[in-house]
Scaffold this motif. Structure first.
Motif, PDB file in Angstrom:
ATOM      1  N   LEU A   1      -3.908   3.580  -1.663  1.00  0.00           N
ATOM      2  CA  LEU A   1      -3.267   3.424  -0.351  1.00  0.00           C
ATOM      3  C   LEU A   1      -1.794   3.086  -0.546  1.00  0.00           C
ATOM      4  O   LEU A   1      -1.404   2.514  -1.565  1.00  0.00           O
ATOM      5  CB  LEU A   1      -3.958   2.301   0.441  1.00  0.00           C
TER       6      LEU A   1
ATOM      7  N   PRO B   1      -2.643  -2.985   3.368  1.00  0.00           N
ATOM      8  CA  PRO B   1      -3.738  -2.913   2.403  1.00  0.00           C
ATOM      9  C   PRO B   1      -3.983  -4.209   1.626  1.00  0.00           C
ATOM     10  O   PRO B   1      -5.131  -4.579   1.380  1.00  0.00           O
ATOM     11  CB  PRO B   1      -3.312  -1.767   1.474  1.00  0.00           C
TER      12      PRO B   1
ATOM     13  N   ASN C   1      -1.506   4.558   7.072  1.00  0.00           N
ATOM     14  CA  ASN C   1      -2.094   5.228   5.911  1.00  0.00           C
ATOM     15  C   ASN C   1      -3.009   6.376   6.349  1.00  0.00           C
ATOM     16  O   ASN C   1      -3.043   7.430   5.728  1.00  0.00           O
ATOM     17  CB  ASN C   1      -2.897   4.227   5.063  1.00  0.00           C
TER      18      ASN C   1
ATOM     19  N   ARG D   1      -8.981   7.886   5.796  1.00  0.00           N
ATOM     20  CA  ARG D   1      -7.819   8.748   5.506  1.00  0.00           C
ATOM     21  C   ARG D   1      -8.279  10.146   5.080  1.00  0.00           C
ATOM     22  O   ARG D   1      -7.730  11.157   5.504  1.00  0.00           O
ATOM     23  CB  ARG D   1      -6.975   8.116   4.393  1.00  0.00           C
TER      24      ARG D   1
END
Length: 242
Positions: free
Chosen positions: A90, A136, A99, A151
């Motif tokens: 990430l 993150p 992200n 993602r």
């Protein structure tokens, strides 16, 4: 027609013959679990499918098209074949939501509002919509891996590849990631999963293939593979890990 068709796939790193004539096909909606000892070529095999690794011989057809055809746009190919890695990869300077929305905005040209709506839907789907505006580093490993799955799904891929997605996680975080993968399987997502999680394989896989030294030595339904392995190497492997 198979979603993925692999014919006589070979790959070398210098003199090291990593993949030795793999022949495999994956149907739409099928969940294929790939297991075997470390260094058997499992990760290399799935990374060839979206051209993260190049191969020297053989063909891979995705949705009927040769992925090495000069007319194939590699970015389009990768948007249709999502991948989730061992490490979450990430962007630390972007929020969880950013992200997830980065690729749809940059690659697909989606407007920010639509991308944010999609991103929040996907974060909800993996059970962490309340973490959307965190970074993150503020999340646990299991949560970060669920962001990575969201993602991967944000490009609405036809296939998802999972490369040992739980191997970097603490034991208590493994189930939260596996549960998301189980949900995807139940929804009919075509998935190729490299994993040592044999409980997951038993519960979710349509088929299990066992690799060693760059070859597929055995494949079967989960019930047959675990109950009645045919190859001596499979028997030894299962004895050690179960």
């Amino acid at each position: 027609m198979a979603m993925i068709e692999v014919n006589d796939l070979h790959k070398w790193y210098g003199d090291f013959h990593v993949l030795k004539g793999i022949n495999e096909s994956v149907q739409q909606g099928e969940v294929l679990v790939i297991c075997g000892p470390s260094g058997s070529g499992k990760s290399t095999f799935i990374r060839c499918i979206n051209r993260l690794e190049e191969y020297q011989k053989g063909t891979i057809l995705f949705d009927g098209k040769d992925i090495h055809d000069p007319n194939v746009n590699i970015n389009t190919l990768r948007s249709e074949i999502g991948i989730v890695f061992q490490q979450f990869n990430l962007y630390p300077h972007l929020t969880v939501l950013k992200n997830v929305t980065l690729a749809p905005i940059k690659v697909k040209g989606m407007d920010k509002k639509a991308a944010d709506e999609l991103g929040l839907q996907l974060l909800n789907r993996v059970g962490i919509h309340d973490q959307a505006h965190k970074y993150p580093a503020e999340l646990s490993g299991g949560q970060q891996q669920r962001v990575a799955i969201a993602r991967g799904l944000a490009m609405e891929p036809k296939v998802m590849l999972f490369d040992e997605p739980t191997s970097a996680l603490d034991p208590e975080m493994i189930n939260e990631v596996l549960n998301v993968m189980k949900d995807l399987a139940r929804e009919g997502k075509t998935m190729l999963c490299v994993t040592h999680e044999m409980g997951f394989a038993r519960e979710v896989a349509d088929r299990v293939i066992f690799m060693d030294y760059g070859e597929v030595l055995e494949q079967n339904t989960p019930s047959e593979f675990f109950k009645n392995p045919q190859h001596e190497r499979s028997k030894q492997f299962l004895k050690e890990i179960l």
